[in-house]
Enzyme design. Structure first.
Site, PDB file in Angstrom:
ATOM      1  N   SER A 197      -4.815   2.501   4.366  1.00 35.47           N
ATOM      2  CA  SER A 197      -4.984   1.842   3.079  1.00 35.47           C
ATOM      3  C   SER A 197      -4.907   0.313   3.225  1.00 35.47           C
ATOM      4  O   SER A 197      -5.676  -0.437   2.617  1.00 35.47           O
ATOM      5  CB  SER A 197      -3.906   2.335   2.112  1.00 35.47           C
ATOM      6  N   LYS A 228       0.821  -1.225   0.000  1.00 36.01           N
ATOM      7  CA  LYS A 228       0.000   0.000   0.000  1.00 36.01           C
ATOM      8  C   LYS A 228       0.853   1.272   0.000  1.00 36.01           C
ATOM      9  O   LYS A 228       0.532   2.264   0.633  1.00 36.01           O
ATOM     10  CB  LYS A 228      -0.982   0.024   1.195  1.00 36.01           C
ATOM     11  N   HIS A 246       7.053  -7.409  -2.408  1.00 34.34           N
ATOM     12  CA  HIS A 246       6.960  -6.667  -1.142  1.00 34.34           C
ATOM     13  C   HIS A 246       7.969  -7.223  -0.131  1.00 34.34           C
ATOM     14  O   HIS A 246       7.881  -6.928   1.059  1.00 34.34           O
ATOM     15  CB  HIS A 246       5.558  -6.794  -0.539  1.00 34.34           C
TER      16      HIS A 246
END
Length: 288
Positions: free
Chosen positions: A133, A43, A103
Site C-alpha cells: 500500500s 497505510k 504518524h
C-alpha cells in the site's frame, strides 16, 4: 515536472522533507484537555479509523460527518506543504477537544500529548500489506521521493529508510507503552474481520454508549465502498501538489492479503526473515 523533495530527518526519524522543515511548530504544539490522538504507521487504516472516531463523536450523525473533508475534521499534526496551511496552523485555530492524526513514533510525539494524558488510538497492520500500500501511496503522494522499483522500495522498507522509518520499531514501541498510557491498540486485520466489534471497542474507549442502530449507521458509513465513494473521506478534494489522483486513487483496495499478488517468492521470504528477526523480542503478533 513535479519536483519530489528528498526525505528530511527529525531526531533520527526519516520524514517527508517539508514536514521536517516545519518541525519546530510540531514540537511547540500544545495538546488540549480532551484531545484524542489517532496514530498509525502510514497505510495502516488511518483514514478509516479517523472516519469511525468522527462519526462516534458526532453520535452517528452522517450530516455532521459531511461538514468537511476528513483532513479538515481530523487534522494531520505534522503535515506541511508549501502554500497550504500546516497541520499545526489548522489545529491551533480549533478549540479543544480535537481529534488529531499523526504518524509519529513514540519517541518523536510531542510531550504535550503525554502531559495532557490524551486518549490515543493506535492502529497496526501487517507489514506485507503496509509495504504494498505504501509503495502505491509513495507514487501518488508526490511530496515523497521517487519510490524506485518495487524491489528497491522493499529494500528501503526493510532498512527503515522510508518516511516514518522502521515499521517494526513503530508498532513495537507503541505496543510496549500501551499499558502505561491511555492507549487503545487496534489491528487493521481485526477491523476487517469484525468491524462492529472493533467500532464498539472505540466507542467504549471514548466513553460513548451508542445504541445498536447508531452502531449500524457508523458501520455502513465506514465500509471501504462507502468511504471510497464519499468525497469527504476519500481525499479527492486535496490539492494535486500533495496527491496526484491520475497516478492512483488514495483508497485503493482496503483488503488484507493484497501482498500475495505483489510479492515474488524471494521477496516474501525476505519479508518473512525480516519479520522473524524484528519481532523476536516482543509478544506482538500479526496476521497475514
Amino acid at each position: 515536472m513535479v519536483v519530489r523533495p528528498p526525505l528530511g530527518d527529525v531526531s533520527g526519524l526519516p520524514i517527508v522533507g517539508p514536514f521536517a522543515e516545519n518541525w519546530a511548530n510540531v514540537q511547540k504544539f500544545q495538546a488540549g484537555e480532551g484531545d484524542v490522538l489517532i496514530d498509525t504507521y502510514p497505510k495502516s487504516g488511518t483514514t478509516w479509523i479517523s472516519e469511525i472516531v468522527d462519526l462516534i463523536l458526532q453520535n452517528g450523525d452522517k450530516k455532521k460527518a459531511q461538514r468537511g473533508a476528513i483532513f479538515e475534521r481530523v487534522p494531520f499534526l505534522e503535515f506541511a506543504v508549501p502554500k497550504i496551511p500546516t497541520g499545526t496552523e489548522v489545529l491551533n485555530a480549533i478549540e479543544p477537544p480535537r481529534v488529531i492524526k499523526s504518524h509519529l513514533s513514540v519517541q518523536t510525539l510531542p510531550n504535550t500529548f503525554w502531559e495532557k494524558n490524551c486518549k490515543i488510538i493506535y492502529v497496526a497492520r501487517n507489514p506485507k500489506d503496509v509495504l504494498v500500500s505504501y509503495y502505491y501511496f509513495y507514487h501518488m503522494a508526490v511530496v515523497h521521493p521517487d519510490p524506485g522499483t518495487f524491489d528497491e522500495f522493499l529494500q528501503s522498507f526493510i532498512k527503515g529508510k522510508i518516511s516514518y522509518g522502521s515499521w517494526s520499531d513503530h508498532v513495537k514501541d507503541w505496543w510496549k507503552i500501551r499499558q502505561e498510557r491511555d492507549i487503545l491498540y487496534l489491528f487493521y486485520e481485526d477491523m476487517l474481520e469484525e468491524p462492529k466489534r472493533e467500532i464498539r471497542k472505540v466507542m467504549t474507549f471514548l466513553g460513548k454508549d451508542l445504541p445498536e442502530d447508531v452502531l449500524e449507521t457508523i458501520y455502513q458509513s465506514t465500509t471501504f465502498k462507502a468511504m471510497k465513494e464519499n468525497s469527504m473521506a476519500n481525499y479527492s478534494t486535496i490539492p494535486s501538489q500533495v496527491m496526484d489522483f491520475t497516478i492512483s486513487p488514495f483508497m485503493r483496495k482496503g483488503i488484507s492479503g493484497d501482498w500475495k499478488s505483489h510479492l515474488t517468492v524471494a521477496q516474501n521470504e525476505l519479508l518473512d526473515e525480516y519479520y522473524k528477526k524484528e519481532m523476536s523480542d516482543t509478544d506482538l503478533t500479526f496476521r497475514f
